[in-house]
Design a protein around this motif. Structure first.
Motif, short mmCIF file in Angstrom:
data_model
loop_
_atom_site.label_atom_id
_atom_site.label_comp_id
_atom_site.label_asym_id
_atom_site.label_seq_id
_atom_site.Cartn_x
_atom_site.Cartn_y
_atom_site.Cartn_z
N ARG A 178 0.85 -1.20 0.00
CA ARG A 178 0.00 0.00 0.00
C ARG A 178 0.88 1.25 0.00
O ARG A 178 1.92 1.27 0.65
CB ARG A 178 -0.90 0.02 1.24
CG ARG A 178 -1.95 -1.08 1.21
CD ARG A 178 -2.83 -1.01 2.41
NE ARG A 178 -2.08 -1.03 3.66
CZ ARG A 178 -2.58 -0.77 4.86
NH1 ARG A 178 -3.85 -0.44 4.98
NH2 ARG A 178 -1.84 -0.83 5.94
N LEU A 179 0.41 2.26 -0.74
CA LEU A 179 1.16 3.53 -0.79
C LEU A 179 0.70 4.41 0.37
O LEU A 179 -0.50 4.63 0.56
CB LEU A 179 0.89 4.24 -2.12
CG LEU A 179 1.53 5.62 -2.27
CD1 LEU A 179 3.04 5.49 -2.44
CD2 LEU A 179 0.94 6.36 -3.49
N TRP A 180 1.66 4.92 1.15
CA TRP A 180 1.35 5.85 2.24
C TRP A 180 1.57 7.27 1.76
O TRP A 180 2.56 7.56 1.09
CB TRP A 180 2.24 5.54 3.46
CG TRP A 180 1.79 4.29 4.14
CD1 TRP A 180 2.10 3.02 3.78
CD2 TRP A 180 0.90 4.20 5.27
NE1 TRP A 180 1.46 2.12 4.60
CE2 TRP A 180 0.71 2.81 5.53
CE3 TRP A 180 0.24 5.13 6.06
CZ2 TRP A 180 -0.10 2.35 6.56
CZ3 TRP A 180 -0.57 4.66 7.09
CH2 TRP A 180 -0.73 3.29 7.33
N VAL A 181 0.61 8.09 2.13
CA VAL A 181 0.68 9.49 1.70
C VAL A 181 0.43 10.38 2.91
O VAL A 181 -0.54 10.19 3.65
CB VAL A 181 -0.39 9.78 0.61
CG1 VAL A 181 -0.44 11.26 0.27
CG2 VAL A 181 -0.09 8.97 -0.65
N THR A 182 1.35 11.35 3.13
CA THR A 182 1.13 12.34 4.18
C THR A 182 0.31 13.46 3.56
O THR A 182 0.77 14.13 2.62
CB THR A 182 2.49 12.89 4.70
OG1 THR A 182 3.32 11.79 5.01
CG2 THR A 182 2.30 13.77 5.92
N ARG A 183 -0.93 13.60 4.05
CA ARG A 183 -1.84 14.59 3.45
C ARG A 183 -1.33 15.99 3.77
O ARG A 183 -0.59 16.20 4.72
CB ARG A 183 -3.26 14.41 4.01
CG ARG A 183 -3.76 12.97 3.96
CD ARG A 183 -4.43 12.70 2.65
NE ARG A 183 -5.70 13.40 2.56
CZ ARG A 183 -6.87 12.88 2.93
NH1 ARG A 183 -6.91 11.65 3.43
NH2 ARG A 183 -7.99 13.57 2.81
N ASP A 184 -1.77 16.94 2.96
CA ASP A 184 -1.27 18.31 3.14
C ASP A 184 -1.63 18.88 4.50
O ASP A 184 -0.95 19.75 5.03
CB ASP A 184 -1.75 19.20 1.98
CG ASP A 184 -1.01 18.86 0.69
OD1 ASP A 184 -0.02 18.09 0.78
OD2 ASP A 184 -1.40 19.32 -0.39
N HIS A 185 -2.73 18.34 5.13
CA HIS A 185 -3.07 18.84 6.48
C HIS A 185 -2.44 17.97 7.58
O HIS A 185 -2.78 18.08 8.75
CB HIS A 185 -4.59 18.93 6.65
CG HIS A 185 -5.30 17.64 6.32
ND1 HIS A 185 -5.18 16.53 7.08
CD2 HIS A 185 -6.11 17.33 5.29
CE1 HIS A 185 -5.91 15.56 6.53
NE2 HIS A 185 -6.48 16.03 5.43
N GLY A 186 -1.54 17.02 7.20
CA GLY A 186 -0.75 16.31 8.22
C GLY A 186 -1.14 14.86 8.46
O GLY A 186 -0.30 14.08 8.89
N ALA A 187 -2.38 14.46 8.20
CA ALA A 187 -2.79 13.07 8.44
C ALA A 187 -2.09 12.14 7.44
O ALA A 187 -1.69 12.58 6.36
CB ALA A 187 -4.30 12.95 8.30
N VAL A 188 -1.94 10.86 7.83
CA VAL A 188 -1.29 9.90 6.93
C VAL A 188 -2.33 8.87 6.49
O VAL A 188 -3.07 8.34 7.31
CB VAL A 188 -0.12 9.20 7.65
CG1 VAL A 188 0.58 8.24 6.71
CG2 VAL A 188 0.88 10.24 8.15
N THR A 189 -2.41 8.61 5.20
CA THR A 189 -3.41 7.67 4.67
C THR A 189 -2.72 6.64 3.79
O THR A 189 -1.78 6.98 3.06
CB THR A 189 -4.46 8.43 3.81
OG1 THR A 189 -4.92 9.55 4.54
CG2 THR A 189 -5.64 7.54 3.44
N ALA A 190 -3.21 5.38 3.84
CA ALA A 190 -2.65 4.32 2.98
C ALA A 190 -3.63 4.03 1.85
O ALA A 190 -4.84 3.99 2.07
CB ALA A 190 -2.41 3.07 3.80
N PHE A 191 -3.10 3.82 0.65
CA PHE A 191 -3.94 3.50 -0.51
C PHE A 191 -3.54 2.14 -1.06
O PHE A 191 -2.35 1.87 -1.24
CB PHE A 191 -3.75 4.55 -1.61
CG PHE A 191 -4.24 5.91 -1.20
CD1 PHE A 191 -5.55 6.30 -1.43
CD2 PHE A 191 -3.38 6.80 -0.55
CE1 PHE A 191 -6.00 7.54 -1.03
CE2 PHE A 191 -3.81 8.05 -0.16
CZ PHE A 191 -5.14 8.42 -0.40
N SER A 192 -4.56 1.29 -1.32
CA SER A 192 -4.21 0.00 -1.93
C SER A 192 -4.50 0.00 -3.42
O SER A 192 -4.06 -0.88 -4.15
CB SER A 192 -4.94 -1.14 -1.24
OG SER A 192 -6.30 -0.86 -1.16
N GLN A 193 -5.24 0.98 -3.91
CA GLN A 193 -5.51 1.11 -5.35
C GLN A 193 -5.51 2.58 -5.70
O GLN A 193 -5.69 3.42 -4.85
CB GLN A 193 -6.90 0.59 -5.67
CG GLN A 193 -7.02 -0.90 -5.72
CD GLN A 193 -8.45 -1.26 -6.12
OE1 GLN A 193 -9.01 -0.69 -7.04
NE2 GLN A 193 -9.01 -2.23 -5.42
#
Ligand code: BTN
Length: 327
Positions: free
Chosen positions: A304-319
């Motif tokens: 899964r790709l992890w992305v640090t959102r511009d407002h600071g939260a971190v989200t994982a994407f599987s697609q």
């Protein structure tokens, strides 16, 4: 008709001209019939040189896909794993063809290649355009007795393994853009499409489709709609598609075999070496249509790709799809 055209293609070489009469004698056809078939092949995209009085020959550098030329280059391990190989002159899509074949004749590690696809499929419902007789369109069918854990990461593993195979031909500086686009200087070289069928907790069939720009014709490139590059440009030389197919199978078949027990862990360090998105500002086009801006922060052991959102939260994407933003 297809069989006649197939035999005609296989009677042509770049090395010497053959007249319509000579080809007619080989195939048991009239000169006029040969002329008609040549015309149809040229329209299909086969580069044939026609010189009045001398006849026909394949354009320089054209090497047709050939089963023996592929299998003779296979390692003993890949040869033992291979479940059959089929080369088609024209097909809708090698992934679709293998899905149909595996339905009636399931067999692990079946391979299908085509000189031309009429309905080549890319990820997320897109079309895949490739130059007939120049590029590589190959699918591999795998039968797993049980649904492997972390199956989506098989696409990432395929992309990484394709990079290794292409490095054997002198391609340097290749990167992987999550999930599985092989890039050179941010231009697309190779794409991977996984079709998966089967029941959760039961047997599972995966068709891994690989589209590689080997020596794309400039006509084709107009319609692609994204930055692309081909292997001939990167390496500065013509590379034989049979050799590439064989090397890809030498590396991929053992990897597919051990994937259910290995998972993605052994590939994480390879991924970090070629991660095209490392610390980049990105926009994720998620599967549900939303768009999310952030900074790419690597992948986990599930791919899964992890992305640090511009407002600071971190989200994982599987697609999803990724666009790199210029900050
Ligand atoms: C992508 O969108 O990047 C994936 C492209 C995959 C293309 C290959 S070509 C061989 C196989 N047959 C298809 O129809 N698609 C895959």
């Amino acid at each position: 008709m297809e069989d006649t055209r197939h035999r005609l293609v296989r009677s042509l070489t770049p090395a010497k001209f053959r007249t319509g009469t000579q080809l007619g004698a080989i195939l048991g056809l009239s000169r006029a019939a040969i002329h008609k078939h040549v015309q149809a092949l040229v329209e299909r995209g086969l580069p044939i040189h026609r010189v009045p009085g001398r006849g026909y020959r394949l354009a320089d550098g054209v090497v047709l896909l050939d089963e023996r030329a592929i299998t003779s280059r296979l390692s003993p391990r890949a040869r033992a794993l291979l479940g059959g190989i089929k080369i088609l002159e024209e097909v809708d899509s090698t992934n679709a063809e293998l899905l149909r074949t595996m339905e009636s004749h399931p067999m692990n590690c079946r391979v299908c290649l085509a000189e031309k696809q009429t309905a080549g499929r890319g990820r997320r419902g897109r079309r895949w355009l490739a130059s007939p007789y120049r590029d590589l369109m190959m699918s591999i069918g795998i039968e797993y007795p049980q649904w492997p854990e972390r199956l989506p990461s098989l696409g990432l593993v395929t992309g990484l393994t394709m990079i290794k195979a292409l490095e054997c031909f002198g391609a340097q500086g290749l990167m992987l853009k999550w999930p599985n686009d092989v890039l050179h200087e941010f231009k697309k070289l190779c794409g991977v499409l996984l079709d998966v069928t089967g029941e959760a907790h039961g047997p599972c069939r995966v068709i891994v489709g690989i589209g590689l720009n080997v020596s794309m014709s400039s006509n084709q490139s107009w319609s692609i709609g994204q930055d692309w590059v081909d292997l001939a440009t990167i390496t500065g030389q013509a590379v034989n598609r049979n050799a590439i197919a064989a090397q890809a199978l030498n590396l991929l078949l053992p990897v597919f075999q051990s994937f259910p027990s290995d998972g993605f862990d052994p590939y994480l360090s390879d991924w970090r070496r070629v991660d095209a998105l490392k610390s980049r500002a990105v926009t994720i086009h998620a599967a549900d249509g939303t768009m999310i801006d952030g900074t790419a922060a690597g992948i986990d052991e599930s791919g899964r790709l992890w992305v640090t959102r511009d407002h600071g939260a971190v989200t994982a994407f599987s697609q999803g799809d990724v666009t790199v933003r210029v900050r």
